[in-house]
Design an enzyme around this catalytic site. Structure first.
Site, PDB file in Angstrom:
ATOM      1  N   HIS A  33      44.074  -0.192 -56.176  1.00 37.41           N
ATOM      2  CA  HIS A  33      43.516  -0.377 -57.519  1.00 37.41           C
ATOM      3  C   HIS A  33      44.227   0.550 -58.492  1.00 37.41           C
ATOM      4  O   HIS A  33      44.488   1.704 -58.178  1.00 37.41           O
ATOM      5  CB  HIS A  33      42.019  -0.030 -57.525  1.00 37.41           C
ATOM      6  N   PRO A  60      28.028  10.404 -54.230  1.00 37.54           N
ATOM      7  CA  PRO A  60      29.150   9.478 -54.032  1.00 37.54           C
ATOM      8  C   PRO A  60      29.708   8.887 -55.333  1.00 37.54           C
ATOM      9  O   PRO A  60      30.696   8.186 -55.312  1.00 37.54           O
ATOM     10  CB  PRO A  60      28.554   8.395 -53.144  1.00 37.54           C
TER      11      PRO A  60
HETATM   12  P1  FAS Z   1      30.489  13.323 -41.052  1.00 37.50           P
HETATM   13  O1  FAS Z   1      29.037  13.586 -41.328  1.00 37.50           O
HETATM   14  O2  FAS Z   1      31.062  11.994 -41.373  1.00 37.50           O
HETATM   15  O3  FAS Z   1      30.799  13.562 -39.494  1.00 37.50           O
HETATM   16  C1  FAS Z   1      30.240  14.664 -38.819  1.00 37.50           C
HETATM   17  C2  FAS Z   1      30.183  14.297 -37.327  1.00 37.50           C
HETATM   18  O4  FAS Z   1      29.671  15.440 -36.619  1.00 37.50           O
HETATM   19  C3  FAS Z   1      29.231  13.137 -37.058  1.00 37.50           C
HETATM   20  O5  FAS Z   1      29.865  12.190 -36.243  1.00 37.50           O
HETATM   21  C4  FAS Z   1      28.044  13.802 -36.355  1.00 37.50           C
HETATM   22  O6  FAS Z   1      27.453  12.947 -35.376  1.00 37.50           O
HETATM   23  C5  FAS Z   1      28.698  15.000 -35.690  1.00 37.50           C
HETATM   24  N1  FAS Z   1      27.768  16.099 -35.417  1.00 37.50           N
HETATM   25  C6  FAS Z   1      26.738  16.516 -36.189  1.00 37.50           C
HETATM   26  N2  FAS Z   1      26.119  17.562 -35.602  1.00 37.50           N
HETATM   27  C7  FAS Z   1      26.791  17.812 -34.429  1.00 37.50           C
HETATM   28  C8  FAS Z   1      26.630  18.756 -33.388  1.00 37.50           C
HETATM   29  N3  FAS Z   1      25.658  19.660 -33.418  1.00 37.50           N
HETATM   30  N4  FAS Z   1      27.498  18.722 -32.337  1.00 37.50           N
HETATM   31  C9  FAS Z   1      28.502  17.798 -32.309  1.00 37.50           C
HETATM   32  N5  FAS Z   1      28.700  16.865 -33.265  1.00 37.50           N
HETATM   33  C10 FAS Z   1      27.854  16.886 -34.318  1.00 37.50           C
HETATM   34  N6  FAS Z   1      31.384   9.362 -49.550  1.00 37.50           N
HETATM   35  C11 FAS Z   1      32.060   8.605 -50.438  1.00 37.50           C
HETATM   36  O7  FAS Z   1      33.142   9.005 -50.882  1.00 37.50           O
HETATM   37  N7  FAS Z   1      31.547   7.386 -50.856  1.00 37.50           N
HETATM   38  C12 FAS Z   1      30.352   6.901 -50.375  1.00 37.50           C
HETATM   39  O8  FAS Z   1      29.912   5.830 -50.766  1.00 37.50           O
HETATM   40  C13 FAS Z   1      29.625   7.654 -49.427  1.00 37.50           C
HETATM   41  N8  FAS Z   1      28.450   7.198 -48.894  1.00 37.50           N
HETATM   42  C14 FAS Z   1      27.765   7.987 -48.003  1.00 37.50           C
HETATM   43  C15 FAS Z   1      26.546   7.573 -47.429  1.00 37.50           C
HETATM   44  C16 FAS Z   1      25.856   8.387 -46.533  1.00 37.50           C
HETATM   45  C17 FAS Z   1      24.531   7.920 -45.936  1.00 37.50           C
HETATM   46  C18 FAS Z   1      26.363   9.646 -46.179  1.00 37.50           C
HETATM   47  C19 FAS Z   1      25.620  10.568 -45.231  1.00 37.50           C
HETATM   48  C20 FAS Z   1      27.573  10.072 -46.726  1.00 37.50           C
HETATM   49  C21 FAS Z   1      28.284   9.237 -47.627  1.00 37.50           C
HETATM   50  N9  FAS Z   1      29.500   9.635 -48.162  1.00 37.50           N
HETATM   51  C22 FAS Z   1      30.190   8.893 -49.055  1.00 37.50           C
HETATM   52  C23 FAS Z   1      30.071  10.881 -47.787  1.00 37.50           C
HETATM   53  C24 FAS Z   1      30.742  10.706 -46.464  1.00 37.50           C
HETATM   54  O9  FAS Z   1      31.739   9.731 -46.574  1.00 37.50           O
HETATM   55  C25 FAS Z   1      31.239  12.057 -46.046  1.00 37.50           C
HETATM   56  O10 FAS Z   1      31.910  12.716 -47.107  1.00 37.50           O
HETATM   57  C26 FAS Z   1      32.141  11.997 -44.840  1.00 37.50           C
HETATM   58  O11 FAS Z   1      31.496  11.290 -43.814  1.00 37.50           O
HETATM   59  C27 FAS Z   1      32.464  13.426 -44.438  1.00 37.50           C
HETATM   60  O12 FAS Z   1      33.104  13.388 -43.215  1.00 37.50           O
HETATM   61  P2  FAS Z   1      32.849  14.560 -42.145  1.00 37.50           P
HETATM   62  O13 FAS Z   1      33.018  15.849 -42.825  1.00 37.50           O
HETATM   63  O14 FAS Z   1      33.684  14.200 -40.981  1.00 37.50           O
HETATM   64  O15 FAS Z   1      31.292  14.476 -41.783  1.00 37.50           O
HETATM   65  C1  PHB Z   2      32.371   2.458 -52.135  1.00 39.39           C
HETATM   66  O1  PHB Z   2      33.217   1.533 -52.164  1.00 39.39           O
HETATM   67  O2  PHB Z   2      31.573   2.624 -51.179  1.00 39.39           O
HETATM   68  C2  PHB Z   2      32.285   3.406 -53.299  1.00 39.39           C
HETATM   69  C3  PHB Z   2      33.119   3.222 -54.403  1.00 39.39           C
HETATM   70  C4  PHB Z   2      33.048   4.121 -55.456  1.00 39.39           C
HETATM   71  C5  PHB Z   2      32.138   5.175 -55.385  1.00 39.39           C
HETATM   72  C6  PHB Z   2      31.316   5.334 -54.270  1.00 39.39           C
HETATM   73  C7  PHB Z   2      31.388   4.440 -53.230  1.00 39.39           C
HETATM   74  O3  PHB Z   2      32.049   6.058 -56.403  1.00 39.39           O
END
Ligand code: FAS
Ligand code: PHB
Length: 412
Positions: A92, A312
């Site tokens: 994009h 987000p």
């Molecule tokens: P993560 O949380 O992805 O991964 C951490 C990992 O550690 C998980 O697999 C977990 O199971 C594991 N873990 C936890 N505790 C542990 C323990 N005690 N021992 C071993 N493993 C353990 N970002 C965007 O940019 N756009 C979005 O639309 C968006 N939507 C989101 C929606 C939700 C519901 C959430 C929670 C986040 C969202 N995010 C979004 C943010 C998301 O993308 C995070 O920034 C991203 O997953 C971060 O990645 P990690 O740091 O790897 O953490």
């Molecule tokens: C998405 O594609 O999930 C998305 C795009 C833009 C945002 C957040 C999430 O700011």
């Protein structure tokens, strides 16, 4: 997945005797941050073992981010991890903002910064990272329970965990806490070490994934009924969000109600262009801004959501996880390969400069595009003027574009 070198899988432990493992970097968490860090370290000749508390299936079932900064795409390409992303990702030039039922305006990031961003799901990135780990027989231990981080204030850190009913100790040189906001790593730091900064927003996002053709561009909407967002995963997978109150229950939002509310928040011609269909995923995410400083304590490093969370709205969460993994891999490789500690000593400050830039722009866009319960008439007018200024000023649009498309890494 079996851990390369040590066949550890849930329920397949061949004995109940405690096991002792050894690696250079113990990575806690197999989300995008942890798995990418393992790949980047491997490419620099540094060994790691990843410990994940859930099954691979559970990790892959989570639907989250979808917008990749140019720097994120470049890191994945540079690590040989962007084959499918290059085939399936949707590039994009910018994104649209619509407000007060007015014509949309376009923030042309490509024109202002020379960078494009790409829509490609975090789920797909996780699949690609697990596949890369499989290809090289990486040691990714899933269903690792009761993970404990020990000894990281000295020079012999270790991680204890239970897997398949067997107690394990993983000796290492460094621990990377990539276990997300609710993980164990940040919680393992002694009291008084962290400075924490937090802002909780008085609403959440109700998100829907549907196998329908998405709009051509990402469109953010500020509407008196609330915020809405139209995005994509691929030409037949659309992602939509609407702002909802904090006490919203998923069961109160059947598909028809969601589509009706989403369309109500866009101008007529745009609403008519939204193709509806059955949701294949529907979830509610709370919004918060959070930063923990410093991102290093002794031989424990925090990276990704373990150290910071952003609303987000700025599409920054996943991209920050990538930039932390990039900085940390570069720093640890310098220590192991060149005996230099300069980059690990500077990791926290370097990573936090990019973190705070993303935290600020995510807060700015959240404040600009959402309707805040209890906002005063003044607050509402100030928000409308900020939108009008952004619509009319190429300088304001260039400033937002620079942040949204992603800042360059330091020292590259
Ligand atoms: P993560 O949380 O992805 O991964 C951490 C990992 O550690 C998980 O697999 C977990 O199971 C594991 N873990 C936890 N505790 C542990 C323990 N005690 N021992 C071993 N493993 C353990 N970002 C965007 O940019 N756009 C979005 O639309 C968006 N939507 C989101 C929606 C939700 C519901 C959430 C929670 C986040 C969202 N995010 C979004 C943010 C998301 O993308 C995070 O920034 C991203 O997953 C971060 O990645 P990690 O740091 O790897 O953490
Ligand atoms: C998405 O594609 O999930 C998305 C795009 C833009 C945002 C957040 C999430 O700011």
């Amino acid at each position: 997945m079996s851990a390369g070198g040590v066949a550890i899988n849930a329920g397949t432990a061949s004995s109940t005797a405690a096991r002792r493992l050894r690696t250079q970097v113990a990575i806690v968490g197999a989300g995008p941050c942890g798995l990418l860090l393992a790949e980047l370290l491997h490419r620099r000749g540094v060994a790691s073992i990843v410990l994940e508390k859930h099954t691979r299936e559970h990790v892959l079932s989570r639907i989250r981010a979808g917008v990749l900064e140019q720097t994120t795409v470049d890191v994945l390409r540079g690590a040989g991890l962007a084959g499918r992303l290059d085939r399936e990702g949707l590039p994009h030039d910018g994104m649209h903002i619509v407000w007060a039922r007015r014509e949309s305006f376009f923030i042309d990031a490509a024109r202002h910064t020379g960078k494009r961003f790409t829509t490609y799901g975090q789920t797909q990135i996780q699949q690609d990272l697990f596949a890369a780990a499989d290809r090289r027989g990486a040691q990714v231990i899933t269903e690792a329970g009761e993970v404990k981080l020990l000894g990281f204030e000295g020079d012999r850190p270790r991680v204890e965990f239970i897997q398949g009913g067997v107690a394990h100790t993983l000796d290492c040189d460094f621990i990377a806490g990539c276990d997300g906001f609710h993980g164990v790593s940040r919680a393992s730091l002694p009291a008084g070490v962290l400075r924490e900064f937090e802002k909780i927003y008085p609403f959440g996002w109700l998100g829907v994934l549907s196998e329908t053709p998405p709009l051509a561009d990402i469109v953010y909407a500020n509407h008196p009924r609330g915020f809405a967002l139209a995005s994509a995963r691929n030409p037949m997978l659309a992602r939509y969000y609407i702002q909802v109150p904090l006490d919203t229950r998923l069961e109160d939002w059947p598909d028809d109600r969601f589509w009706q509310e989403l369309k109500a928040r866009y101008p007529r011609e745009m609403a008519d262009a939204i193709v509806t269909g059955p949701s294949i995923e529907k979830s509610i995410a709370p919004l918060r801004s959070y930063v923990a400083e410093p991102m290093r304590h002794g031989r424990l490093f925090l990276a990704g959501d373990a150290a910071h969370v952003v609303p987000p709205t700025g599409a920054k969460g996943l991209n920050l996880a990538v930039s932390d993994a990039f900085y940390l891999a570069r720093a640890l490789a310098a220590w192991f390969n060149d005996g230099s500690s300069a980059l690990i000593d500077g990791y926290s400050e370097t990573a936090l400069r990019r973190v705070w830039a993303s935290v600020r722009v995510s807060w700015y866009l959240t404040t600009l595009l959402h309707r805040f319960p209890g906002a005063s008439a003044f607050d509402q007018k100030a928000q409308e003027y900020e939108l009008e200024y952004l619509r009319s000023s190429p300088h304001a649009q260039a400033a937002l574009a620079e942040q949204y498309a992603g800042l360059d890494f330091e020292g590259e």
